[in-house]
Design an enzyme around this catalytic site. Structure first.
Site, short mmCIF file in Angstrom:
data_model
loop_
_atom_site.label_atom_id
_atom_site.label_comp_id
_atom_site.label_asym_id
_atom_site.label_seq_id
_atom_site.Cartn_x
_atom_site.Cartn_y
_atom_site.Cartn_z
N TYR A 1 13.82 27.79 -2.94
CA TYR A 1 13.88 26.41 -3.43
C TYR A 1 15.29 26.08 -3.92
O TYR A 1 15.91 25.10 -3.51
CB TYR A 1 12.86 26.26 -4.57
CG TYR A 1 12.92 24.97 -5.34
CD1 TYR A 1 12.19 23.85 -4.92
CD2 TYR A 1 13.68 24.85 -6.51
CE1 TYR A 1 12.22 22.67 -5.64
CE2 TYR A 1 13.72 23.67 -7.23
CZ TYR A 1 12.99 22.58 -6.80
OH TYR A 1 13.04 21.40 -7.51
N THR B 1 5.41 16.65 -13.94
CA THR B 1 4.86 16.14 -12.69
C THR B 1 3.80 17.13 -12.18
O THR B 1 3.80 18.29 -12.60
CB THR B 1 5.96 16.02 -11.61
OG1 THR B 1 6.46 17.34 -11.34
CG2 THR B 1 7.09 15.11 -12.03
#
Ligand SMILES: NC(=O)c1ccc[n+]([C@@H]2O[C@H](COP(=O)([O-])OP(=O)(O)OC[C@H]3O[C@@H](n4cnc5c(N)ncnc54)[C@H](OP(=O)(O)O)[C@@H]3O)[C@@H](O)[C@H]2O)c1
Length: 308
Positions: free
Chosen positions: A199, A230
């Site tokens: 990532y 989130t």
């Protein structure tokens, strides 16, 4: 002056700066070019937000719609897209919202969707879709998922929309991550595979790629949102979310700089910069992450070759 020193200290100490505290401390001092965009400033403009169905993407859609833009939620699941659209419509009744299905990690799907998105006449393209996979996953074209979602799909979409964007002096925003600071530019996958490292490496690539597009004349910026609450953060880094819990930013605070940049004048923001909390930030904190011009060019060649 004091506000600027405080801002820099928050940036370099990472934890307070990326949290809600950093946002609250900085936003109290925003004025001039950093002031909130005028209501209606994006009326008549069209914005595309990948991954606009949840998390920071949904907050970005709402923020852009509040400024008057027609916003396309570019989502891989039409049902979730429709539900997200209804949520934003409830909050911003005058919003003009469209849903377009596109899995940005699937290069064939990007090619399929791009024609319709170009016809929409985009002024702003936000590469927000992101993933942090628990294990190595491949896309239909055989690419590792982080690379495909953060780099290859967005690069291809940018290229396919570049004429449409250039014709309208459009702007591209790449939602990267502060996690990229720990990584030097490399095209190599971590061995053994590690989703967090994959990532972060692809988030470094996004920042470099944004600069390479800017060097080729496109108005392109990278942004990092800090740490925001989130669904993605909760599922991919549950321990981290629990650790700093109430200090996480809201999704709106995390999306703030992207929304602000979408509305900012070029004369105020330039092009090819890396932003956080409405200020340009360094791309490196430590010398060993610096890449050479040849390494930057090699990234462009690799990405072009894999998306041609
Ligand atoms: N939250 C943070 O603190 C934080 C920090 C640094 C950077 N970021 C970056 O901010 C961006 C948004 O993150 P988030 O926290 O809002 O994550 P999130 O809650 O997981 O939302 C990500 C969105 O991207 C969509 N998406 C994923 N893969 C896609 C694909 N192949 N095609 C189309 N859409 C796709 C997801 O759609 P589905 O609903 O279909 O899954 C979801 O709507 C990401 O790029 C992330 O790396 C976030």
């Amino acid at each position: 002056m004091l506000a600027s020193v405080l801002d820099t200290v928050l940036d370099r100490t990472v934890a307070p700066g990326y949290s809600r505290l950093g946002y609250l401390a900085r936003s109290a001092g925003w004025s001039g070019p950093q002031a909130d965009p005028q209501p209606g400033v994006l009326a008549g403009k069209v914005a595309l937000v990948t991954g606009g169905g949840g998390g920071l993407g949904l907050a970005t859609v709402a923020g852009l719609a509040r400024l008057g833009a027609t916003v396309h939620l570019v989502v891989r699941d039409e049902g979730r897209g429709a539900a997200a659209r209804a949520r934003v419509q409830g909050a911003v009744p005058a919003a003009d919202l469209r849903v377009t299905r596109c899995d940005v990690s699937d290069l064939d799907d990007v090619r399929r969707a791009a024609a319709g998105l170009a016809e929409a006449g985009p002024d702003v393209l936000v590469h927000n879709a992101g993933v942090l996979p628990p294990r190595r996953t491949e896309t239909p074209q055989g690419h590792e998922l982080c690379l495909a979602t953060h780099v290859l799909g967005p690069h291809l979409l940018t290229r396919l929309l570049s004429d449409a964007l250039a014709g309208r002096a459009g702007r591209v925003l790449w939602i990267s991550s502060g996690g990229m600071y720990a990584q030097k530019l490399t095209f190599d996958e971590p061995v053994p595979y590690n989703g967090t490292t994959a990532y972060a490496r692809t988030k470094r690539m996004q920042v470099v790629l944004s600069g390479l597009w800017a060097a080729r004349g496109l108005d392109s910026h990278a942004v990092h949102p800090g740490w925001a609450d989130t669904p993605g953060l909760a599922s991919s880094l549950p321990g981290f979310g629990r650790l700093i819990g109430p200090l996480l930013r809201t999704a709106e605070q995390g999306a703030d700089t992207a929304v602000w940049l979408a509305a900012a004048r070029s004369s105020d923001v330039g092009t090819g910069r890396f932003w956080h909390d409405r200020r340009p930030r360094p791309e490196h904190y430590v010398p060993w992450t610096r890449e050479t011009p040849a390494e930057r060019d090699a990234l462009w060649s690799r990405v072009e070759a894999l998306t041609s």
